[in-house]
Design a protein around this motif. Structure first.
Motif, PDB file in Angstrom:
ATOM      1  N   PHE A 107     -27.302   1.538  -5.476  1.00  0.00           N
ATOM      2  CA  PHE A 107     -26.641   0.335  -5.999  1.00  0.00           C
ATOM      3  C   PHE A 107     -25.148   0.377  -5.682  1.00  0.00           C
ATOM      4  O   PHE A 107     -24.550  -0.630  -5.287  1.00  0.00           O
ATOM      5  CB  PHE A 107     -26.894   0.250  -7.511  1.00  0.00           C
ATOM      6  N   TYR A 108     -24.549   1.560  -5.809  1.00  0.00           N
ATOM      7  CA  TYR A 108     -23.133   1.755  -5.475  1.00  0.00           C
ATOM      8  C   TYR A 108     -22.892   1.467  -3.993  1.00  0.00           C
ATOM      9  O   TYR A 108     -21.904   0.819  -3.622  1.00  0.00           O
ATOM     10  CB  TYR A 108     -22.728   3.183  -5.847  1.00  0.00           C
ATOM     11  N   ILE A 109     -23.776   1.909  -3.135  1.00  0.00           N
ATOM     12  CA  ILE A 109     -23.627   1.664  -1.705  1.00  0.00           C
ATOM     13  C   ILE A 109     -23.717   0.172  -1.403  1.00  0.00           C
ATOM     14  O   ILE A 109     -22.951  -0.362  -0.597  1.00  0.00           O
ATOM     15  CB  ILE A 109     -24.673   2.460  -0.898  1.00  0.00           C
ATOM     16  N   TYR A 110     -24.644  -0.528  -2.061  1.00  0.00           N
ATOM     17  CA  TYR A 110     -24.779  -1.959  -1.820  1.00  0.00           C
ATOM     18  C   TYR A 110     -23.565  -2.736  -2.322  1.00  0.00           C
ATOM     19  O   TYR A 110     -23.188  -3.739  -1.730  1.00  0.00           O
ATOM     20  CB  TYR A 110     -26.047  -2.499  -2.477  1.00  0.00           C
ATOM     21  N   LEU A 111     -22.945  -2.284  -3.403  1.00  0.00           N
ATOM     22  CA  LEU A 111     -21.787  -3.000  -3.941  1.00  0.00           C
ATOM     23  C   LEU A 111     -20.497  -2.679  -3.190  1.00  0.00           C
ATOM     24  O   LEU A 111     -19.737  -3.581  -2.833  1.00  0.00           O
ATOM     25  CB  LEU A 111     -21.610  -2.683  -5.426  1.00  0.00           C
ATOM     26  N   ASP A 112     -20.216  -1.405  -2.974  1.00  0.00           N
ATOM     27  CA  ASP A 112     -18.957  -1.015  -2.353  1.00  0.00           C
ATOM     28  C   ASP A 112     -18.966  -1.107  -0.834  1.00  0.00           C
ATOM     29  O   ASP A 112     -17.912  -1.217  -0.217  1.00  0.00           O
ATOM     30  CB  ASP A 112     -18.584   0.412  -2.760  1.00  0.00           C
ATOM     31  N   ARG A 113     -20.110  -1.009  -0.220  1.00  0.00           N
ATOM     32  CA  ARG A 113     -20.288  -1.078   1.228  1.00  0.00           C
ATOM     33  C   ARG A 113     -19.387  -0.101   1.982  1.00  0.00           C
ATOM     34  O   ARG A 113     -18.592  -0.513   2.828  1.00  0.00           O
ATOM     35  CB  ARG A 113     -20.023  -2.484   1.737  1.00  0.00           C
ATOM     36  N   PRO A 114     -19.485   1.191   1.692  1.00  0.00           N
ATOM     37  CA  PRO A 114     -18.684   2.134   2.469  1.00  0.00           C
ATOM     38  C   PRO A 114     -19.153   2.234   3.921  1.00  0.00           C
ATOM     39  O   PRO A 114     -18.398   2.649   4.788  1.00  0.00           O
ATOM     40  CB  PRO A 114     -18.886   3.460   1.737  1.00  0.00           C
ATOM     41  N   PHE A 115     -20.398   1.830   4.173  1.00  0.00           N
ATOM     42  CA  PHE A 115     -20.939   1.815   5.531  1.00  0.00           C
ATOM     43  C   PHE A 115     -22.091   0.832   5.582  1.00  0.00           C
ATOM     44  O   PHE A 115     -22.613   0.412   4.554  1.00  0.00           O
ATOM     45  CB  PHE A 115     -21.396   3.209   5.977  1.00  0.00           C
ATOM     46  N   GLU A 116     -22.446   0.459   6.810  1.00  0.00           N
ATOM     47  CA  GLU A 116     -23.562  -0.453   7.062  1.00  0.00           C
ATOM     48  C   GLU A 116     -24.507   0.203   8.062  1.00  0.00           C
ATOM     49  O   GLU A 116     -24.174   1.235   8.646  1.00  0.00           O
ATOM     50  CB  GLU A 116     -23.061  -1.770   7.645  1.00  0.00           C
TER      51      GLU A 116
END
Length: 186
Positions: A107-116
């Motif tokens: 969920f953190y990755i989807y919100l902050d988008r540190p990478f795609e």
């Protein structure tokens, strides 16, 4: 014959709910496919976000259909099921702390988008370097430069430093040029 008539109504209800579930899941899948096929310039969201929202919608629709089936067919009151879900949720949360931390990491990755997907990432703290292939709710798949797939739990990304080389605005080339002692006079 009366037993068959009383049995027909729950079976009919079950079939209708399963058809609605099948239709809703296919509809969500078709919308996801249509949004992903759009050119990147016309897309409002990236592929990772579209996939995450699609999975979340599929889970919500499935849970709602299951709740809709439970009362009329099995006679389970929905209020009792929700109360049990609250108490059972605490027990499950305590038992599955690692799994839940990975889900919240996703969920953190989807919100902050540190990478795609497609980004080249590395971590100076860990032996992680490669190209992101898939971002799931629990794991992120990274293809290393040796062409190996590395599965990393999402909870790890909230604890380590990640360098995203794909988002660099400039490249710096550092080289050391040596001079021999014999050439120092020249």
């Amino acid at each position: 014959l009366e037993a068959f008539d009383s049995c027909l109504d729950p079976i009919e209800l079950l079939c209708v709910n399963l058809f609605i579930l099948w239709f809703a899941l296919r509809f969500i899948n078709q919308i996801e496919s249509a949004l992903v096929k759009k050119p990147k310039s016309k897309r409002r969201f990236d592929k990772t976000t579209i996939r995450a929202v699609s999975q979340l919608c599929s889970v919500v629709v499935s849970v709602l259909i299951i709740l809709n089936i439970m009362n009329p067919i099995f006679g389970v009151p929905i209020s009792a099921l929700l109360a049990f879900g609250g108490i059972g949720g605490i027990a499950v949360a305590l038992a599955c702390q690692d799994l839940l931390s990975n889900i919240f990491g996703g969920f953190y990755i989807y919100l902050d988008r540190p990478f795609e997907i497609g980004d080249w990432v590395s971590s100076p703290e860990r032996d992680i370097e490669g190209i992101i292939e898939n971002i799931g709710w629990r794991l992120t798949c990274i293809r290393t430069f040796e062409k190996k797939l590395r599965y990393i739990p999402n909870s790890l990304f909230s604890k380590i430093i990640i360098d995203n080389s794909s988002r660099m605005s400039h490249r710096r080339i550092r080289s050391t040029i040596g001079i021999r002692y014999d050439d120092a006079s020249k």
